[in-house]
Scaffold this motif. Structure first.
Motif, PDB file in Angstrom:
ATOM      1  N   MET A   1       0.821  -1.208   0.000  1.00  0.00           N
ATOM      2  CA  MET A   1       0.000   0.000   0.000  1.00  0.00           C
ATOM      3  C   MET A   1       0.860   1.265   0.000  1.00  0.00           C
ATOM      4  N   ILE A   2       1.979   1.222   0.792  1.00  0.00           N
ATOM      5  CA  ILE A   2       2.860   2.385   0.841  1.00  0.00           C
ATOM      6  C   ILE A   2       3.529   2.611  -0.505  1.00  0.00           C
ATOM      7  N   VAL A   3       4.002   1.512  -1.141  1.00  0.00           N
ATOM      8  CA  VAL A   3       4.650   1.634  -2.451  1.00  0.00           C
ATOM      9  C   VAL A   3       3.680   2.158  -3.499  1.00  0.00           C
ATOM     10  N   CYS A   4       2.451   1.591  -3.511  1.00  0.00           N
ATOM     11  CA  CYS A   4       1.454   2.029  -4.487  1.00  0.00           C
ATOM     12  C   CYS A   4       1.073   3.488  -4.277  1.00  0.00           C
ATOM     13  N   LEU A   5       0.938   3.898  -3.025  1.00  0.00           N
ATOM     14  CA  LEU A   5       0.608   5.294  -2.753  1.00  0.00           C
ATOM     15  C   LEU A   5       1.705   6.220  -3.257  1.00  0.00           C
TER      16      LEU A   5
END
Length: 277
Positions: free
Chosen positions: A1-5
């Motif tokens: 989720m952090i990478v995608c954000l």
């Protein structure tokens, strides 16, 4: 989720959302906003209300407070019901539709528009959830002054709509060669004025608190329209009794009497947000 954000934010920062220079200008000008503006302008004209009407947002399903809207409604309903009757006669009896038979049917269907207007005029009597807020926020002061303003608006709407519908009844009767224009105008306006008194009959429920229920008001309104208004209009248009011309003044007397008696009784009662059933 952090990478995608992080990836989404990075792409959003690098993207250019400005309109391309090759975008045709007519496409931008023909936006839905312009279409909605035209619709809003026409609806504003149709829903125009005279300044002499009391400014209260009471329930009004067929816009009896707007003379242009009620005029269009009377014309459309008269023509639609007339054409529908011609179609039913054609399917049932094999009688081909004609302008002569349609012209002969129009006065009766124009008279039925009074029935639709009368049903709409009673909407404010049953939809009273906004009354406590209107009383608090409006410049009326006491409950009695507010109740008088409400009833005065009802009489103003009834007078305006009845004169428009009465004029339509007169014109269709004159177009059908039933009488002279002066006589049809007198008969049509007399039928319209009769609506004013009969539309006040449902407010009998306000005089007795135990009867002040939406179901009782609806029952009284339907009875007043079916029995009272239909009887009076039939006497005015289809009989030769001399006293039939007294029915219109009697309707105005009834309306004035109700305007004196009903608002004080209505102001003395509680106005719950949800009226009892």
């Amino acid at each position: 989720m952090i990478v995608c954000l992080g990836m989404v934010l990075h792409l959003y920062r690098l993207s250019d959302y400005r309109l391309a220079s090759q975008t045709p200008r007519p496409i931008l000008d023909g936006s839905p906003k312009r279409i909605s503006t035209v619709i809003e302008r026409h609806s504003a004209v149709i829903l125009w209300r005279p300044s002499w009407l009391v400014r209260l947002p009471l329930a009004d399903p067929v816009q009896t407070g707007s003379p242009i809207a009620i005029f269009l409604m009377v014309i459309v309903t008269t023509l639609v019901f007339g054409c529908l009757a011609e179609f039913i006669a054609w399917m049932a009896d094999g009688v081909a539709p004609s302008l002569i038979t349609l012209r002969h049917r129009l006065p009766n269907f124009a008279r039925q528009s009074l029935f639709l207007i009368g049903l709409s005029l009673s909407a404010w009597m049953t939809q009273r959830a906004d009354w406590p807020f209107l009383l608090t926020l409006g410049p009326y002061g006491s409950k009695r002054a507010f109740a008088q303003a409400v009833y005065r608006l009802h009489l103003q709407r009834a007078l305006q709509a009845s004169l428009i519908a009465g004029t339509m009844i007169a014109l269709t009767g004159w177009f059908d060669h039933r009488a002279t224009l002066i006589r049809t105008l007198a008969a049509g306006w007399a039928c319209g004025v009769a609506l004013i008194g009969t539309s006040c009959l449902p407010t009998l429920a306000f005089i007795i608190p135990r009867l002040n229920r939406p179901a009782t008001i609806a029952f009284l309104n339907i009875g007043a329209m079916i029995l009272g208004l239909q009887l009076v209009t039939s006497l005015i248009l289809q009989t030769g009794f001399w006293w039939r011309w007294l029915l219109a003044p009697a309707s105005l007397i009834i309306a004035a009497l109700f305007y004196v008696l009903v608002p004080p009784r209505l102001a003395a009662q509680d106005w719950p947000i949800e009226p009892p059933r």
